[in-house]
Design a protein around this motif. Structure first.
Motif, PDB file in Angstrom:
ATOM      1  N   VAL A   1       0.900  -1.184   0.110  1.00 29.41           N
ATOM      2  CA  VAL A   1       0.048   0.072   0.019  1.00 29.41           C
ATOM      3  C   VAL A   1       0.722   1.178  -0.150  1.00 29.41           C
ATOM      4  O   VAL A   1       0.797   2.208  -0.622  1.00 29.41           O
ATOM      5  CB  VAL A   1      -0.942  -0.041   1.304  1.00 29.41           C
ATOM      6  N   LEU A   2       1.895   1.197   0.790  1.00 29.42           N
ATOM      7  CA  LEU A   2       2.893   2.505   0.965  1.00 29.42           C
ATOM      8  C   LEU A   2       3.650   2.573  -0.575  1.00 29.42           C
ATOM      9  O   LEU A   2       3.382   3.822  -1.090  1.00 29.42           O
ATOM     10  CB  LEU A   2       3.875   2.056   1.847  1.00 29.42           C
ATOM     11  N   SER A   3       3.985   1.602  -1.195  1.00 33.06           N
ATOM     12  CA  SER A   3       4.649   1.624  -2.327  1.00 33.06           C
ATOM     13  C   SER A   3       3.633   2.209  -3.323  1.00 33.06           C
ATOM     14  O   SER A   3       3.956   2.934  -4.203  1.00 33.06           O
ATOM     15  CB  SER A   3       5.194   0.415  -2.799  1.00 33.06           C
ATOM     16  N   LEU A   4       2.410   1.626  -3.531  1.00 32.66           N
ATOM     17  CA  LEU A   4       1.530   1.963  -4.710  1.00 32.66           C
ATOM     18  C   LEU A   4       1.272   3.430  -4.435  1.00 32.66           C
ATOM     19  O   LEU A   4       0.952   4.294  -5.222  1.00 32.66           O
ATOM     20  CB  LEU A   4       0.282   1.248  -4.314  1.00 32.66           C
ATOM     21  N   ALA A   5       1.128   4.105  -3.186  1.00 31.07           N
ATOM     22  CA  ALA A   5       0.996   5.300  -2.975  1.00 31.07           C
ATOM     23  C   ALA A   5       2.101   6.415  -3.092  1.00 31.07           C
ATOM     24  O   ALA A   5       2.042   7.220  -3.993  1.00 31.07           O
ATOM     25  CB  ALA A   5       0.629   5.725  -1.449  1.00 31.07           C
ATOM     26  N   GLU A   6       3.220   5.982  -3.068  1.00 30.87           N
ATOM     27  CA  GLU A   6       4.536   6.503  -3.437  1.00 30.87           C
ATOM     28  C   GLU A   6       4.642   6.602  -5.215  1.00 30.87           C
ATOM     29  O   GLU A   6       4.884   7.648  -5.656  1.00 30.87           O
ATOM     30  CB  GLU A   6       5.726   5.836  -3.012  1.00 30.87           C
TER      31      GLU A   6
END
Lengths: 199, 199
Positions: free
Chosen positions: A69-74
DNA sequence: AGAGTTACCTAGGAGTCCTAGGCAACTGGT
DNA sequence: ACCAGTTGCCTAGGACTCCTAGGTAACTCT
C-alpha cells in the motif's frame, strides 16, 4: 535507528509504530529483495525480538500488504508529479518514465506492488489513482469505450512486463541497451494509440 | 501415485527420481501456487520424509529451477506447435494465444518461468528457442536491427505483463472481459509492427 | 504517588530447510 | 544362490521461520 536499548540494567523502548515498521520493511525490501522481508529480519533492524512486532502488525502478510500500500501510494505520487501539466505524447512518456524509474530505483517496493491484495485493502490503496492517471493520458488520444479500457490494459501490461523482464535480466542478451528499446517501445505505443485499429 | 509403502513390516521404496520429483512439484505448483512448492510438501505427495528428497535434488532452489526449466520447455513446445505453418499476423496471434493459454492453464508452471535462473541453468533451458520463435514471427514484418530486437522486447513485455496482470486480478474492474481486451491488444500490436515508427 | 495502559520481554509450539549417519532393499559378480 | 557393494529411504537433530501466551518494565494520567 535502533533507539538505544541500554543493554545495562533496565529495558528501554525501541519506539515501534506500525508506520515505522512498514517503512523499515520497505527499505529492507529494496535492499535485500521483497521476499526477504520477514518478521525476524525487520525485528533485527530495530534490535528487538520478533514477537514484539506483533503488538503493531498482525502478521507477516499484513506487514507485506502494508509495504504494498505504501509503495502504490509513493508510485502514484511520483507518476502524478511527472504528469502535471503535460498532455498527449508528453504525458505518455512522462508517465512511463516515472513508472520505470520508480521500479528500478525501488525494486523491493515495486515488487510489493505486484502482491495480490485482498479487495478491502486494495480499495483504500492508491490503485484508483493509478487507473485515473492512465485514463488521463488517454484523453489526448480520443478513444471511446471499450477501446479506452483496452488501451489502459495495453499500457499497463507493457510497462509492467517491460520493467519486470528488465529487472529479471531477460533483456541482457545482445548489445542493444534496454533503455534504447524502452524509448522505441514508447514511440511504438504512441503511434498505436494514435492509430487505434477499428474493430 | 505413492508406490505403496506397505506400512506393515518392511519398508518399500517410493521410486523417487529427479524427474518424478520435479513433475510432482510442477503439478503442485499449478494446484497450490509456485511459492508453496516446498521440500516438505513434495515429500508428502510421495508419502516420504523430506530428508529423502535430498538424495535426488540438491536443494529447494534446485527443485524450483527444475520446475522452471521443465515449464520453459513445455511452453516452447506448445508455442512451437501453434506456430507451425503460420506466418505474419496469423503467427503473431497463434503465438500469443498459445502463450496466454499455457499461462492460464498452468499458473504455477508459468510462475516458475519467471524465476531468475543462474546463467548456466538458463543456458541449457529453452530460452533460446523462445527468442528464436519470437524472431520468426517478426520475419513477417520485415524489421531491421535494432528494430527487431526492440520489437521482440515489446512483444515479450506485453504478453508477459498482460498475463500477469490478468492472473493477479488487475483487470477485474469493469465489465470489459479480459479476453476481449486481449484480442484488441493483439490487433494493436499487429498494426504497430506493420507500421513500425522510424527512428 | 498510585492506577492503568502500553511496549517489549521470555518461553515455547509448529513448520521450514538441510546435514549426518544408519539400516533396509536392491543389483551384479562369482 | 549367495555375498558384496550400492542405492534409497530412514531417524535424529540444528538453525531458522511465524506466531501465541502470559509476564514485567516503562510510560501516562489523575
Amino acid at each position: 535507528m535502533a533507539l538505544g536499548k541500554e543493554k545495562g540494567y533496565l529495558m528501554a523502548r525501541a519506539g515501534l509504530t506500525p508506520a515505522r515498521i512498514i517503512d523499515a520493511a520497505a527499505d529492507l525490501a529494496d535492499k535485500d529483495g521483497f521476499e526477504s522481508v520477514s518478521m525476524s529480519a525487520v525485528a533485527r533492524l530495530f534490535e528487538v525480538k520478533d514477537a514484539s512486532l506483533y503488538a503493531h502488525v498482525r502478521s507477516l502478510h499484513e506487514l507485506r500488504s502494508g509495504v504494498a500500500v505504501l509503495s502504490l501510494a509513493e508510485l502514484a505520487d511520483q507518476v502524478g508529479a511527472a504528469l502535471a501539466g503535460r498532455a498527449g505524447r508528453d504525458a505518455l512518456i512522462a508517465f512511463a518514465n516515472a513508472y520505470r524509474s520508480y521500479a528500478t530505483s525501488h525494486p523491493g517496493r515495486y515488487a510489493a506492488t505486484q502482491m495480490t491484495l485482498e479487495p478491502e485493502v486494495a480499495e483504500h490503496s492508491a490503485a484508483a489513482r493509478h487507473a485515473a492517471m492512465t485514463r488521463a493520458i488517454l484523453r489526448g488520444y480520443a478513444l471511446n469505450e471499450p477501446d479506452e479500457t483496452d488501451a489502459v490494459r495495453l499500457l499497463h501490461a507493457t510497462f509492467h512486463g517491460f520493467v519486470l523482464l528488465e529487472r529479471g535480466g531477460g533483456f541482457s542478451r545482445g548489445a542493444r541497451s534496454s533503455s534504447a528499446s524502452w524509448d522505441r517501445v514508447l514511440d511504438a505505443l504512441h503511434t498505436t494509440l494514435s492509430n487505434w485499429p477499428p474493430s
